[in-house]
Scaffold this motif. Structure first.
Motif, PDB file in Angstrom:
ATOM      1  N   ARG A 163       0.835  -1.213   0.000  1.00  0.00           N
ATOM      2  CA  ARG A 163       0.000   0.000   0.000  1.00  0.00           C
ATOM      3  C   ARG A 163       0.873   1.269   0.000  1.00  0.00           C
ATOM      4  O   ARG A 163       0.609   2.218  -0.723  1.00  0.00           O
ATOM      5  CB  ARG A 163      -0.942  -0.031   1.206  1.00  0.00           C
ATOM      6  N   THR A 209       3.913   1.586  -1.197  1.00  0.00           N
ATOM      7  CA  THR A 209       4.532   1.727  -2.505  1.00  0.00           C
ATOM      8  C   THR A 209       3.550   2.306  -3.506  1.00  0.00           C
ATOM      9  O   THR A 209       3.891   3.172  -4.319  1.00  0.00           O
ATOM     10  CB  THR A 209       5.039   0.359  -2.993  1.00  0.00           C
ATOM     11  N   GLN A 210       2.283   1.826  -3.442  1.00  0.00           N
ATOM     12  CA  GLN A 210       1.266   2.331  -4.360  1.00  0.00           C
ATOM     13  C   GLN A 210       1.025   3.819  -4.138  1.00  0.00           C
ATOM     14  O   GLN A 210       0.971   4.612  -5.087  1.00  0.00           O
ATOM     15  CB  GLN A 210      -0.039   1.555  -4.158  1.00  0.00           C
ATOM     16  N   GLU A 211       0.895   4.213  -2.871  1.00  0.00           N
ATOM     17  CA  GLU A 211       0.654   5.620  -2.556  1.00  0.00           C
ATOM     18  C   GLU A 211       1.826   6.481  -3.010  1.00  0.00           C
ATOM     19  O   GLU A 211       1.655   7.564  -3.556  1.00  0.00           O
ATOM     20  CB  GLU A 211       0.430   5.801  -1.049  1.00  0.00           C
ATOM     21  N   LEU A 212       3.041   5.977  -2.761  1.00  0.00           N
ATOM     22  CA  LEU A 212       4.243   6.721  -3.143  1.00  0.00           C
ATOM     23  C   LEU A 212       4.305   6.907  -4.651  1.00  0.00           C
ATOM     24  O   LEU A 212       4.581   8.008  -5.144  1.00  0.00           O
ATOM     25  CB  LEU A 212       5.485   5.966  -2.650  1.00  0.00           C
ATOM     26  N   GLY A 213       4.016   5.835  -5.393  1.00  0.00           N
ATOM     27  CA  GLY A 213       4.033   5.918  -6.852  1.00  0.00           C
ATOM     28  C   GLY A 213       3.038   6.940  -7.368  1.00  0.00           C
ATOM     29  O   GLY A 213       3.339   7.730  -8.262  1.00  0.00           O
ATOM     30  N   THR A 216      -2.726  -0.726  -8.047  1.00  0.00           N
ATOM     31  CA  THR A 216      -2.375   0.690  -8.119  1.00  0.00           C
ATOM     32  C   THR A 216      -3.237   1.395  -9.157  1.00  0.00           C
ATOM     33  O   THR A 216      -3.748   2.489  -8.932  1.00  0.00           O
ATOM     34  CB  THR A 216      -0.889   0.859  -8.498  1.00  0.00           C
ATOM     35  N   VAL A 227       2.409   5.832 -13.627  1.00  0.00           N
ATOM     36  CA  VAL A 227       2.757   5.755 -12.213  1.00  0.00           C
ATOM     37  C   VAL A 227       3.952   4.817 -12.116  1.00  0.00           C
ATOM     38  O   VAL A 227       3.905   3.688 -12.599  1.00  0.00           O
ATOM     39  CB  VAL A 227       1.593   5.225 -11.351  1.00  0.00           C
ATOM     40  N   GLU A 228       5.039   5.336 -11.536  1.00  0.00           N
ATOM     41  CA  GLU A 228       6.228   4.511 -11.366  1.00  0.00           C
ATOM     42  C   GLU A 228       6.304   4.018  -9.938  1.00  0.00           C
ATOM     43  O   GLU A 228       6.403   4.826  -9.011  1.00  0.00           O
ATOM     44  CB  GLU A 228       7.477   5.328 -11.675  1.00  0.00           C
ATOM     45  N   LEU A 229       6.245   2.712  -9.747  1.00  0.00           N
ATOM     46  CA  LEU A 229       6.390   2.158  -8.402  1.00  0.00           C
ATOM     47  C   LEU A 229       7.879   2.045  -8.094  1.00  0.00           C
ATOM     48  O   LEU A 229       8.638   1.518  -8.911  1.00  0.00           O
ATOM     49  CB  LEU A 229       5.716   0.789  -8.309  1.00  0.00           C
ATOM     50  N   PRO A 230       8.296   2.540  -6.913  1.00  0.00           N
ATOM     51  CA  PRO A 230       9.729   2.542  -6.596  1.00  0.00           C
ATOM     52  C   PRO A 230      10.314   1.147  -6.406  1.00  0.00           C
ATOM     53  O   PRO A 230      11.505   0.948  -6.608  1.00  0.00           O
ATOM     54  CB  PRO A 230       9.812   3.347  -5.307  1.00  0.00           C
TER      55      PRO A 230
END
Lengths: 127, 239
Positions: A96, A98-102, B70, B56-59
């Motif tokens: 979750r 990671t998704q929010e950060l992306g 996402t 959207v780029e996932l880190p």
């Protein structure tokens, strides 16, 4: 007997290491409780072989030290199950986050892009 | 903003993602496209952005489930009515998109699966793979009570109710089959529509021979667990 002394020393050192890890905040209290409990039980059993023998007799275990193995094994089993539950919870949280950060990153880029566009067009509209 | 969002999860697909995005936008201008770059180490994000997609780029790499979710999270927050998932490897034909949107517009389903088996299409696959497919279809039929032929198809369109559900729950890996039972459990309806499937342009299927046994076991277990969770109470008030 020398094995009693070794058992006692090992349990004591284990207990000290656990408490030191907690003191240095390398081990969260909620997870340390397992190890603390295990350390205390082991220490008590190792200082009083009489207790170990009595408990073994009540349970019908002929060779008392195997009770130690049994207790240790059950403890490990419980701890490992607990660990995988914690790990699963952590996985869900990481996903979750990671998704929010992306998504935040993508929003930020779009906002930057828009700011750059308006800054470039402003002098034109004023002049 | 458009009414529908096409979600494309992509892991290091710089060679094919540009073409996929462009062909979607040209064959179906009434959709937005979002590419979820799942921790890609190549130019996937840049290629997708240049082709006209939101990105959207996932880190870090989350795997297919986390990446797909996402997209659904994005669709839910942005308020899209419909979301469509499509693979970045080029095996799904964007020419079928208007058909899927039309079918969705009839409003008799909460998810429509683009299926290889409903009508005779050009798609062929190996014997062992077909056996697996039949087994999964049988399991799904027992779990949801009506037949869904192409249970593993990743070409799907969902409405806003399902988008909301997916933004909260989405399986981590091998999500396609499990999702069918998840929807059934939440009293959402699934329907199939025939689509063309091509050979993949680039990349390999995530399901290799070595993993197929694990795949079958994992998916069967997931179906069983979904059934054990029981039906959700019908939620009143929400349309």
């Amino acid at each position: 007997m020398i094995i009693d002394l070794v058992g006692f020393l090992v349990s004591l050192i284990f207990l000290i290491v656990v408490i030191d890890l907690m003191r240095r905040r390398l081990l969260l209290e909620q997870y340390a409780l397992f190890w603390l409990g295990m350390g205390i039980v082991l220490t008590i059993l190792s200082v009083s072989p009489g207790l170990l023998n009595r408990v073994a007799k009540v349970l019908g275990i002929y060779y008392a030290p195997s009770l130690l193995f049994l207790v240790g094994f059950l403890f490990m089993l419980g701890t490992m199950l607990h660990l995988t539950v914690v790990l699963s919870r952590l996985t869900n949280r990481t996903v979750r986050l990671t998704q929010e950060l992306g998504m935040l990153k993508s929003q930020l880029e779009m906002a930057d892009h828009r700011t750059a566009l308006t800054e470039r067009s402003e002098p034109l509209s004023n002049g | 903003m458009k009414e529908a969002l096409v979600i494309i999860p992509a892991l290091n697909e710089e060679r094919s993602v540009g073409n996929v995005v462009r062909s979607i936008l040209s064959s179906c201008p009434m959709v937005d496209v979002i590419v979820i770059s799942d921790g890609s180490t190549d130019q996937t994000a840049i290629v997708a952005r240049e082709a006209g997609a939101k990105v959207v780029e996932l880190p870090v790499n989350l795997g297919i489930g986390g990446a797909m979710q996402t997209g659904y999270l994005y669709a839910w927050r942005a308020g899209y009515h419909y979301a469509i998932q499509i693979d970045a490897d080029g095996q799904h034909d964007p020419a079928d998109l208007p058909k899927l949107l039309d079918e969705m517009g009839r409003g008799d389903a909460d998810m429509i699966v683009g299926s290889r088996y409903v009508e005779r299409t050009a798609y062929r696959s190996s014997a062992s793979r077909r056996v697996g497919m039949v087994m999964l279809a049988t399991l799904i039929r027992m779990a949801v009570g009506y037949p869904i032929k192409d249970t593993t198809s990743g070409y799907r369109i969902v409405n806003h109710k399902t988008i909301e559900l997916f933004s909260r729950f989405y399986p981590h890996d091998y999500p396609e089959v499990e999702v069918l039972v998840l929807l059934h459990r939440h009293r959402l309806r699934i329907r199939e529509v025939a689509v063309e499937m091509k050979e993949r342009q680039a990349g390999r299927s995530s399901i290799t021979m070595m993993r197929s046994a694990y795949y079958m076991f994992k998916v069967s277990l997931a179906i069983l667990l979904e059934v054990m969770r029981g039906k959700e109470a019908r939620r009143e008030g929400k349309s």
